[in-house]
Design a protein around this motif. Structure first.
Motif, short mmCIF file in Angstrom:
data_model
loop_
_atom_site.label_atom_id
_atom_site.label_comp_id
_atom_site.label_asym_id
_atom_site.label_seq_id
_atom_site.Cartn_x
_atom_site.Cartn_y
_atom_site.Cartn_z
N TRP A 48 -2.68 2.68 2.26
CA TRP A 48 -2.96 1.20 1.89
C TRP A 48 -1.94 0.32 2.51
O TRP A 48 -0.76 0.78 3.09
CB TRP A 48 -2.63 0.95 0.42
N ALA A 49 -2.19 -0.81 2.95
CA ALA A 49 -1.43 -1.95 3.65
C ALA A 49 -2.17 -3.22 3.09
O ALA A 49 -3.16 -3.31 2.49
CB ALA A 49 -1.27 -1.57 5.10
N PHE A 50 -1.34 -4.27 3.63
CA PHE A 50 -2.16 -5.60 3.34
C PHE A 50 -1.89 -6.45 4.54
O PHE A 50 -0.91 -6.30 5.49
CB PHE A 50 -1.51 -6.59 2.17
N CYS A 51 -2.81 -7.51 4.72
CA CYS A 51 -2.87 -8.48 5.84
C CYS A 51 -3.05 -9.83 5.39
O CYS A 51 -3.50 -10.13 4.53
CB CYS A 51 -4.02 -8.15 6.79
N ARG A 172 1.58 13.85 4.69
CA ARG A 172 3.02 13.62 5.77
C ARG A 172 2.57 12.52 6.79
O ARG A 172 3.51 12.09 7.46
CB ARG A 172 3.46 15.01 6.20
N LEU A 173 1.72 12.83 7.58
CA LEU A 173 1.29 11.91 8.44
C LEU A 173 1.21 10.25 8.02
O LEU A 173 1.61 9.35 8.51
CB LEU A 173 -0.34 11.96 8.95
N ASN A 174 0.67 9.99 6.88
CA ASN A 174 0.66 8.61 6.16
C ASN A 174 2.30 8.18 6.05
O ASN A 174 2.37 7.31 6.22
CB ASN A 174 -0.03 8.48 5.09
N LEU A 175 3.10 9.23 5.59
CA LEU A 175 4.47 8.88 5.33
C LEU A 175 4.95 8.58 6.75
O LEU A 175 5.82 7.61 6.86
CB LEU A 175 5.02 10.14 4.67
N THR A 176 4.68 9.40 7.62
CA THR A 176 5.16 8.85 9.24
C THR A 176 4.69 7.56 9.51
O THR A 176 5.69 6.84 10.27
CB THR A 176 4.81 10.20 10.28
N MET A 177 3.62 7.07 9.39
CA MET A 177 3.07 5.93 9.60
C MET A 177 3.98 5.00 9.02
O MET A 177 4.16 3.81 9.43
CB MET A 177 1.60 5.63 9.28
N ARG A 178 4.16 5.10 7.83
CA ARG A 178 5.08 4.10 6.96
C ARG A 178 6.57 3.81 7.25
O ARG A 178 6.91 2.93 7.55
CB ARG A 178 5.06 4.32 5.41
N MET A 179 6.94 5.06 7.95
CA MET A 179 8.25 5.04 8.35
C MET A 179 8.55 4.40 9.93
O MET A 179 9.45 3.99 10.25
CB MET A 179 8.90 6.52 8.31
N SER A 180 7.25 4.77 10.45
CA SER A 180 7.43 4.38 11.87
C SER A 180 6.70 2.68 12.20
O SER A 180 7.27 2.39 13.28
CB SER A 180 6.43 5.15 12.75
N MET A 181 6.14 2.23 11.37
CA MET A 181 5.45 0.87 11.65
C MET A 181 5.65 0.15 10.23
O MET A 181 5.38 0.47 9.21
CB MET A 181 3.88 1.07 11.73
N ARG A 182 6.58 -0.74 10.68
CA ARG A 182 7.00 -1.85 9.53
C ARG A 182 5.81 -2.40 9.05
O ARG A 182 5.79 -2.92 7.60
CB ARG A 182 8.06 -2.78 10.09
N ARG A 183 4.97 -2.66 9.50
CA ARG A 183 3.43 -3.07 8.83
C ARG A 183 3.01 -2.42 7.77
O ARG A 183 2.31 -3.05 6.79
CB ARG A 183 2.47 -3.52 10.12
N TYR A 184 3.29 -1.09 7.57
CA TYR A 184 2.75 -0.60 6.78
C TYR A 184 3.69 -0.20 5.63
O TYR A 184 3.38 0.55 4.46
CB TYR A 184 2.49 0.86 7.10
N ALA A 185 5.02 -0.87 5.37
CA ALA A 185 5.83 -0.82 4.35
C ALA A 185 5.28 -1.57 3.16
O ALA A 185 4.66 -2.70 3.41
CB ALA A 185 7.42 -1.50 4.86
N ARG A 186 5.60 -1.00 2.13
CA ARG A 186 4.86 -1.81 0.97
C ARG A 186 5.49 -3.13 0.43
O ARG A 186 4.80 -4.15 0.13
CB ARG A 186 5.06 -0.81 -0.40
#
Length: 263
Positions: A48-51, A172-186
Motif C-alpha cells: 500500500w501507498a498513497f498519492c 521482505r521485498l516489500n519491506l525493502t521498498m518501504r525502506m528504500s523509497m520514501r514515497r512508500y513510507a506510511r
C-alpha cells in the motif's frame, strides 16, 4: 528531490524531469529484457501507498485527481534469484489483479509454483492467465478463539510443493521498498503528488534493484545481482549505465538547462 536540487544547484523541475525521463527508459528496458524467465517459483503480494492525499483527506479537497488516494503496487518476485519480475500500480480491484497477472505470466517460460496471500481476486486472475498450467497455493492468515494469528497453507490448484509454499521473500521485498523509497513510507510528507512520478520512481528502483544492486543472499560464490543469478546478464551495472541508456534516447542537449543562481 528538493534536497537533491539544492545539492547540485539546479531547478527542482530539472530533477523531476530527469526522474520522468529515466523512469520511462527503465520501464522500457524492464519490459523488453525481463522476459522468457525459466524460474521454478514466484511469490506475489501487494504493498500500500498513497498519492496526492490519503483517503480520509480527499472529501475535504475539491477537484482532486481521479487517481488520488490509496494506491496498491502488485509485486511478483522469484524467491530463488530474488529477481523483481513484475510490478503494477493500481487498486486492489479484480481488473488490476488481472492486468498484473497477465504481465507476470507474459514474462515466464514454463510451469511455475505460484504463491500469494489470501486476497480473493488472485484466484480468478491466476486462473484466467495460467489456466491449468500452474501450481498455485495461498498463505492465509487466520485467527483462533483468543485472537492469535496463525498462517494456513492452502492449495488452490495443481500440485505445489507444500514445503515451498511461502510469501516470506516477497514480504521482505516489500519491506525493502518501504525502506528504500520514501514515497512508500506510511507516515510521510514525501508521498507522490502525481501518479506519473510515482511510477517513474518505481521503474527506476526496480531496474537498479535487479541489475545494479548486489543482493546479500547472492554473495556466494561471488557478489551478484538478481539479474545475474537468473541468467539475464553476466555483469553488475552501475548508475552510469542507466544514464548512458538515457543519453541514447534523449540527448543531453534536449534536456532542461541547468539552473544557475545569480551572483
Amino acid at each position: 528531490m528538493r534536497s537533491t536540487s539544492r545539492i547540485v544547484g539546479c531547478s527542482i523541475n530539472t530533477v523531476v524531469k530527469l526522474l520522468l525521463d529515466v523512469g520511462e527508459v527503465a520501464a522500457a528496458f524492464h519490459d523488453q529484457f525481463v522476459r522468457n524467465l525459466r524460474v521454478q517459483r514466484v511469490e506475489c503480494d501487494e504493498i500500500w501507498a498513497f498519492c496526492y492525499a490519503k483517503d480520509k483527506t480527499l472529501p475535504r479537497i475539491t477537484g482532486h485527481p481521479e487517481w488520488a488516494g490509496s494506491i496498491w503496487t502488485w509485486t511478483g518476485v522469484d524467491p530463488d534469484s530474488k529477481l523483481f519480475i513484475s510490478w503494477y500500480v493500481g487498486t486492489r480491484e479484480l481488473v488490476h489483479a488481472k492486468a498484473f497477472m497477465d504481465d507476470l505470466g507474459g514474462r515466464l517460460s514454463g510451469r511455475v509454483q505460484l504463491t500469494s496471500d489470501g486476497w480473493t481476486n488472485y484466484v480468478t486472475s491466476v486462473e484466467r492467465t495460467f489456466g491449468s498450467e500452474v501450481d498455485y497455493a495461498q498463505v492465509v492468515k487466520n485467527y483462533d478463539d483468543e485472537d492469535r494469528s496463525f498462517l494456513e497453507k492452502r492449495v488452490v490448484q495443481g500440485q505445489p510443493d507444500l514445503s515451498l509454499i511461502s510469501t516470506s521473500i516477497v514480504e521482505r521485498l516489500n519491506l525493502t521498498m518501504r525502506m528504500s523509497m520514501r514515497r512508500y513510507a506510511r507516515r510521510t510528507n514525501a508521498h507522490s503528488k502525481k501518479m506519473q512520478n510515482h511510477c517513474a520512481q518505481l521503474a527506476l528502483y526496480v531496474l537498479y534493484y535487479n541489475f545494479c544492486r548486489p543482493h546479500l543472499s547472492l554473495a556466494i560464490p561471488y557478489p551478484r545481482t538478481p539479474a545475474m543469478a537468473v541468467g539475464l546478464t553476466d555483469r553488475m551495472y552501475d548508475l552510469d549505465w542507466i544514464l548512458d541508456m538515457l543519453d541514447a534516447v534523449t540527448p543531453p542537449s534536449h534536456r532542461p538547462k541547468k539552473y544557475r543562481k545569480r551572483g
